[in-house]
Scaffold this active site. Sequence first.
Site, short mmCIF file in Angstrom:
data_model
loop_
_atom_site.label_atom_id
_atom_site.label_comp_id
_atom_site.label_asym_id
_atom_site.label_seq_id
_atom_site.Cartn_x
_atom_site.Cartn_y
_atom_site.Cartn_z
N SER A 1 0.88 -1.19 0.00
CA SER A 1 0.00 0.00 0.00
C SER A 1 0.90 1.22 0.00
O SER A 1 1.55 1.51 1.01
CB SER A 1 -0.86 0.03 1.26
OG SER A 1 -1.54 -1.17 1.43
N LYS B 1 1.02 5.64 8.06
CA LYS B 1 1.60 5.86 6.73
C LYS B 1 0.51 5.96 5.66
O LYS B 1 0.53 6.83 4.79
CB LYS B 1 2.58 4.71 6.47
CG LYS B 1 3.12 4.50 5.10
CD LYS B 1 2.35 3.53 4.22
CE LYS B 1 2.16 2.14 4.73
NZ LYS B 1 1.49 1.23 3.80
N LYS C 1 -7.23 1.72 -2.42
CA LYS C 1 -6.75 1.26 -1.11
C LYS C 1 -6.78 2.41 -0.09
O LYS C 1 -7.14 2.22 1.08
CB LYS C 1 -5.33 0.70 -1.26
CG LYS C 1 -4.66 0.31 0.05
CD LYS C 1 -5.34 -0.84 0.77
CE LYS C 1 -4.64 -1.14 2.09
NZ LYS C 1 -5.33 -2.17 2.88
P1 NAD Z 1 5.74 -6.09 7.48
O1 NAD Z 1 6.46 -4.94 8.06
O2 NAD Z 1 5.27 -7.21 8.35
O3 NAD Z 1 6.59 -6.76 6.27
C1 NAD Z 1 7.38 -6.06 5.35
C2 NAD Z 1 8.54 -6.98 4.95
O4 NAD Z 1 9.32 -6.31 3.94
C3 NAD Z 1 9.49 -7.26 6.11
O5 NAD Z 1 9.72 -8.67 6.19
C4 NAD Z 1 10.78 -6.50 5.73
O6 NAD Z 1 11.95 -7.14 6.20
C5 NAD Z 1 10.70 -6.52 4.22
N1 NAD Z 1 11.45 -5.46 3.55
C6 NAD Z 1 11.46 -4.13 3.85
N2 NAD Z 1 12.23 -3.46 2.96
C7 NAD Z 1 12.69 -4.40 2.09
C8 NAD Z 1 13.52 -4.33 0.92
N3 NAD Z 1 14.00 -3.16 0.49
N4 NAD Z 1 13.81 -5.49 0.26
C9 NAD Z 1 13.30 -6.68 0.69
N5 NAD Z 1 12.51 -6.80 1.78
C10 NAD Z 1 12.21 -5.67 2.46
O7 NAD Z 1 4.49 -5.45 6.69
P2 NAD Z 1 3.12 -6.17 6.26
O8 NAD Z 1 2.14 -6.04 7.38
O9 NAD Z 1 3.40 -7.49 5.64
O10 NAD Z 1 2.63 -5.10 5.16
C11 NAD Z 1 3.20 -5.05 3.84
C12 NAD Z 1 2.35 -4.06 3.02
O11 NAD Z 1 0.99 -4.54 2.98
C13 NAD Z 1 2.30 -2.64 3.61
O12 NAD Z 1 2.29 -1.70 2.58
C14 NAD Z 1 0.98 -2.63 4.36
O13 NAD Z 1 0.44 -1.32 4.49
C15 NAD Z 1 0.13 -3.53 3.48
N6 NAD Z 1 -0.98 -4.21 4.15
C16 NAD Z 1 -0.81 -4.80 5.36
C17 NAD Z 1 -1.90 -5.41 5.99
C18 NAD Z 1 -1.78 -6.07 7.35
O14 NAD Z 1 -2.84 -6.35 7.96
N7 NAD Z 1 -0.60 -6.31 7.85
C19 NAD Z 1 -3.17 -5.42 5.37
C20 NAD Z 1 -3.30 -4.84 4.13
C21 NAD Z 1 -2.20 -4.23 3.51
#
Ligand code: NAD
Length: 301
Positions: A96, A239, A171
């Site tokens: 997102s 964010k 979104k």
């Molecule tokens: P998270 O922080 O759990 O996971 C992000 C992952 O990306 C981590 O494992 C991190 O190590 C990795 N990462 C960061 N920078 C990186 C890079 N440059 N190269 C490779 N890996 C990298 O986040 P999440 O909860 O999985 O969310 C991911 C996305 O999905 C976000 O944009 C969030 O807003 C969206 N989202 C999350 C949810 C939720 O409920 N968690 C729901 C809908 C949407």
Amino acid sequence: MSQIGFIGLGIMGKPMCRNLLKAGHRLVVYDILPGPVAELVEAGAARGESRRDTAARSDVIVTMLPDGPDVESAVLGAGGVLEGARQGSIVVDMSSISPMVSQKVAAACAEKQVEFLDAPVSGGEPKAVDGTLAIMAGGKAEVFEKVLPVLQQMGSSVTLTGPVGAGNVTKLANQIMVACNIAAMGEALVLATRAGLDPEVVFNAVKGGLAGSTVLNAKAPMVIARNFKPGFRIRLHQKDLRNALLAGESLKVGLPLTSLVQQMLMSLMNEGKGDLDHSAIVTFIEGMAGIEVKKGKAAEA
Ligand code: NAD
């Protein structure tokens, strides 16, 4: 079955990968943290050595990263996806992020004859695990059709909402509604608790009426049980609302409720609550009332 590269194996990315493996896809995975990579290799994925290597070995490259700067650095940066991606491959960014960043990354991909879709998701970890996410995509119809079978392994509702950036506009609209809903639920449950009512009784009484919602059903039980394990982190929702306010500014749209809840989220981050689930928005309202929403008798904080 396609060869899929998957970059970003966090709360969402890891279960999404498991569903792709279950559906028989060949997967190359990469994260800056070794732990989740090792777990998925154990489950049958191949280890990507870098973002470039992961892209070079894939027809479709999915990114699931925290925010726009992470996507820019993973795709456009040194050693990134665009250094490895083959002509004709498709980058599907499911993070997102700001719609403006999606458009910037798509333009850089187009220069290398790499296709791009923004395809953020809603539904959180439980739906990522079940493969029933709502996926809202932006991009060319023919590119969308090509990756639809892959997206359908992760989501039960997959909608093309318009050109590149439209997925993230959709979104942001989703995130405004969810955040304001949680804040409203917080005010309602704090008021009921202060009046001496059991919040669980109040929840059960209203959930079948007009105030009932997916947000209420998912988040009220967490608040009542004082379970703020994420789920969806406060810092990620802050964010999203920041990106919504930036989009509102560029489109000249006032978003007063979004702005208010974004301030609450920022204040909670300053209290060290950034990694709690966004249901903890309720604790901001509890703080103003000096009371906690808990099952049973109202408890003075
Ligand atoms: P998270 O922080 O759990 O996971 C992000 C992952 O990306 C981590 O494992 C991190 O190590 C990795 N990462 C960061 N920078 C990186 C890079 N440059 N190269 C490779 N890996 C990298 O986040 P999440 O909860 O999985 O969310 C991911 C996305 O999905 C976000 O944009 C969030 O807003 C969206 N989202 C999350 C949810 C939720 O409920 N968690 C729901 C809908 C949407």
